[in-house]
Write a protein that holds these residues in place. Structure first.
Motif, PDB file in Angstrom:
ATOM      1  N   VAL A   7       1.043  -1.331   0.096  1.00 54.64           N
ATOM      2  CA  VAL A   7       0.092   0.033  -0.014  1.00 54.64           C
ATOM      3  C   VAL A   7       0.975   1.180   0.170  1.00 54.64           C
ATOM      4  N   GLU A   8       0.946   2.063  -1.162  1.00 54.77           N
ATOM      5  CA  GLU A   8       1.752   2.952  -1.324  1.00 54.77           C
ATOM      6  C   GLU A   8       1.078   4.255  -0.625  1.00 54.77           C
ATOM      7  N   VAL A   9       1.794   4.707   0.643  1.00 54.49           N
ATOM      8  CA  VAL A   9       1.306   5.734   1.302  1.00 54.49           C
ATOM      9  C   VAL A   9       2.092   7.082   1.220  1.00 54.49           C
ATOM     10  N   GLY A  10       2.804   7.162   0.331  1.00 52.71           N
ATOM     11  CA  GLY A  10       3.811   8.362   0.168  1.00 52.71           C
ATOM     12  C   GLY A  10       3.222   9.798   0.133  1.00 52.71           C
ATOM     13  N   LEU A  11       2.082   9.809  -0.910  1.00 52.06           N
ATOM     14  CA  LEU A  11       1.375  10.884  -0.990  1.00 52.06           C
ATOM     15  C   LEU A  11       0.671  11.367   0.015  1.00 52.06           C
ATOM     16  N   ARG A  12       0.173  10.670   0.867  1.00 52.71           N
ATOM     17  CA  ARG A  12      -0.277  10.891   2.367  1.00 52.71           C
ATOM     18  C   ARG A  12       0.538  10.908   3.327  1.00 52.71           C
ATOM     19  N   ASP A  13       0.960   9.903   3.858  1.00 51.50           N
ATOM     20  CA  ASP A  13       1.867   9.828   5.235  1.00 51.50           C
ATOM     21  C   ASP A  13       2.994  10.321   4.922  1.00 51.50           C
ATOM     22  N   ALA A  31       1.420  10.556  -8.639  1.00 57.07           N
ATOM     23  CA  ALA A  31       0.628   9.601  -8.594  1.00 57.07           C
ATOM     24  C   ALA A  31       0.594   8.870 -10.068  1.00 57.07           C
ATOM     25  N   GLY A  32       0.669   9.752 -10.974  1.00 58.77           N
ATOM     26  CA  GLY A  32       0.979   9.088 -12.529  1.00 58.77           C
ATOM     27  C   GLY A  32       2.042   8.228 -12.535  1.00 58.77           C
ATOM     28  N   LEU A  33       3.262   8.671 -11.882  1.00 54.59           N
ATOM     29  CA  LEU A  33       4.499   7.841 -12.204  1.00 54.59           C
ATOM     30  C   LEU A  33       4.408   6.645 -11.134  1.00 54.59           C
ATOM     31  N   LEU A  34       3.512   6.772  -9.933  1.00 50.88           N
ATOM     32  CA  LEU A  34       3.495   5.487  -9.229  1.00 50.88           C
ATOM     33  C   LEU A  34       2.549   4.466 -10.050  1.00 50.88           C
ATOM     34  N   MET A  35       1.611   4.964 -10.398  1.00 53.18           N
ATOM     35  CA  MET A  35       0.935   4.169 -11.086  1.00 53.18           C
ATOM     36  C   MET A  35       1.648   3.669 -12.466  1.00 53.18           C
ATOM     37  N   ASP A  36       2.247   4.341 -13.242  1.00 50.69           N
ATOM     38  CA  ASP A  36       3.160   3.741 -14.509  1.00 50.69           C
ATOM     39  C   ASP A  36       3.836   2.612 -13.751  1.00 50.69           C
ATOM     40  N   ALA A  37       4.479   2.608 -12.572  1.00 49.17           N
ATOM     41  CA  ALA A  37       5.470   1.687 -12.033  1.00 49.17           C
ATOM     42  C   ALA A  37       4.546   0.326 -11.619  1.00 49.17           C
ATOM     43  N   GLY A  38       3.316   0.412 -11.563  1.00 53.96           N
ATOM     44  CA  GLY A  38       2.821  -0.702 -11.264  1.00 53.96           C
ATOM     45  C   GLY A  38       1.870  -0.501  -9.780  1.00 53.96           C
ATOM     46  N   VAL A  39       1.792   0.358  -9.214  1.00 57.83           N
ATOM     47  CA  VAL A  39       1.323   0.719  -7.887  1.00 57.83           C
ATOM     48  C   VAL A  39      -0.429   0.654  -8.002  1.00 57.83           C
ATOM     49  N   LYS A  40      -0.924  -0.484  -7.353  1.00 57.94           N
ATOM     50  CA  LYS A  40      -2.186  -0.655  -7.381  1.00 57.94           C
ATOM     51  C   LYS A  40      -3.245  -0.106  -6.210  1.00 57.94           C
ATOM     52  N   GLU A  41      -2.444   0.122  -5.128  1.00 54.68           N
ATOM     53  CA  GLU A  41      -3.032   0.414  -3.898  1.00 54.68           C
ATOM     54  C   GLU A  41      -2.418   1.794  -3.552  1.00 54.68           C
ATOM     55  N   LEU A  42      -3.322   2.860  -4.025  1.00 55.07           N
ATOM     56  CA  LEU A  42      -2.555   4.237  -3.945  1.00 55.07           C
ATOM     57  C   LEU A  42      -3.318   5.234  -3.052  1.00 55.07           C
TER      58      LEU A  42
END
Lengths: 303, 303
Positions: A7-13, A31-42
């Motif tokens: 669970v990618e919490v960088g944008l929040r925590d 957020a776009g770059l994270l999703m490009d990298a395969g992050v699904k839980e953002l």
């Protein structure tokens, strides 16, 4: 299918603890770059009052700029009914409530005692469920409190059980101040998984003293396959340029993938998000993998 | 009595990888601060040719400035008979020879094949034993080689057994480029301890990708109670300001002490050495604990 859910919490925590406030447009890019990298839980933001967390004051606006992605779950923190009302006007997929395992931290963070907090969260959980959506529960200071020191496991167990009864589907157990060590994590999680199935638990480790990855490893050994992390290791204390926030997603992905555990995340692509954040925050982020990939690229460039 | 023996390698493995060369007098001060903090096993320098490691060209001079301490063991690396001759003119208490588990790394580092290296080390070991002193053996690239990638355990086992036969009392197993992950460490050490008693093994982990502390934890679980570390996490790659060298002694001490494992080291005092090194190297060192202690002190100072 990844074997571990990150669970990618960088944008929040992460960003809520950075002294520099990023623009909505930069957050959208990240957020776009994270999703490009395969992050699904953002986890994208928090609907706490902007007075308390000015870094995330653009919560509504940010979520409105995010693309419609059926393969990505956008998550947001909601402290209470008021926050939830704002959040429900956006297309957040999943919500999270939060409280602390120690009375003093709960009081300082939420301005309420633990027992007074339950009805507030109950209302939020109920309303989210009415909307047919999921709620996660964060439990802070499970491994130590800045005011009370050691926090008895019975506190955590009581809160976890109560939140599960109230309807959260998962509990993220937080080492909020980054004091946990592996044998303590092992002991606490072993005891807790006697009562609560490991599938309902997630590990949320801060890396203030460098132990987060070791703690994540131990959690995994105990069957906890959901781990929270922040790209770059975002979220360092503003007083200490090198101090770390959450465990760095890059470091966790490196460790897991080399252990043969699939994460679904492309490490090289993930670094793009970290480097943009470094540029925008004007500082080096603590992720070791981020730095070592950068060093390797610099070496290649040099004659 | 500490339950774990920490071998402080910052003055050698750390400083030899720093681009800025410290003066003999600063190194002496650092050694003093480390001993004040309780360090008893102190690798102070290396007698390799100054052309290869100019950072440690003052080896003889440095050791001559160190106080006579019967409670501290001064250690030094010796590559060959020539280095040993220089070292024997000082009061080094313990020596270390080194080679790699991978052929290419050994060739690049020592300019000899693995099998050609044994006789060179044999001569050194014999001479040290004639002097009634101990020799340690470092084995590099046990968990991965920058040229060959994965290194078969059979390579390591063969070299370890040979060095033991030749008379080293301990083998320090190096994750030279910091690629190891905990399950790999577990697997390799489990297999190795079938052949070689755990008391003869030490873990030497670099933190290039943030996994060093987790690897140290796993080693400890397998009964390996000697760990190498560098104060501040010294030894970062010159290409990457934030990249880490050896696992930071501060982080290791924090983890161990909180796990209830005694190290004999005073963490607050230890930080003095790290801060002096930061000042003298003109950069922030990677140890998380060093940064978090610094942050806590800054906070106390601020109104």
């Amino acid at each position: 299918m990844p074997e571990v859910t990150l669970v990618e919490v960088g944008l929040r925590d992460g960003l809520q603890n950075e002294s520099r406030i990023l623009s909505t447009s930069v957050k959208g890019q990240l957020a776009g770059l994270l999703m490009d990298a395969g992050v699904k839980e953002l986890e994208v933001t928090s609907f706490v009052h902007p007075r308390w967390v000015p870094q995330l004051a653009d919560a509504t606006e940010l979520i409105r700029t995010l693309p419609d992605r059926t393969d990505v779950r956008y998550r947001a923190l909601v402290p209470n009914q008021k926050g939830l009302e704002r959040a429900l006007q956006t297309n957040v997929d999943e919500f999270a409530v939060f409280m602390s395992a120690s009375e003093t931290h709960n009081q300082k963070n939420i301005n309420k005692g633990i027992d007074e907090t339950f009805p507030v969260l109950q209302e939020v959980i109920q309303e989210v469920q009415n909307q047919g959506k999921r709620v996660r529960g964060y439990v802070s200071t499970v491994f130590g409190c800045p005011y009370e020191g050691e926090v008895p496991l019975s506190n955590t167990a009581r809160i976890c059980n109560r939140l599960l009864e109230m309807g959260v589907y998962e509990l993220s157990l937080g080492d909020t101040i980054g004091v946990a060590v592996p044998n303590q994590v092992k002991e606490k999680l072993k005891a807790l998984t006697q009562e609560i199935p490991a599938e309902r638990l997630a590990g949320h480790f801060h890396d203030t003293r460098g132990t987060a990855l070791a703690n994540a490893y131990v959690s995994l050994e105990l069957g906890i396959t959901t781990l929270d992390s922040a790209f770059g290791g975002l979220g360092g204390c503003p007083y200490a340029p090198g101090a770390a926030g959450n465990v760095a997603t890059e470091d966790l992905v490196y460790m897991l993938e080399r252990m043969g555990v699939s994460t679904g995340i492309d490490l090289k692509k993930l670094c793009q998000a970290g480097w943009l954040a470094e540029e925008q925050l004007g500082k080096q982020l603590p992720s070791k993998v981020l730095q070592s990939v950068a060093a390797a690229e610099k070496k290649e460039e040099s004659p």
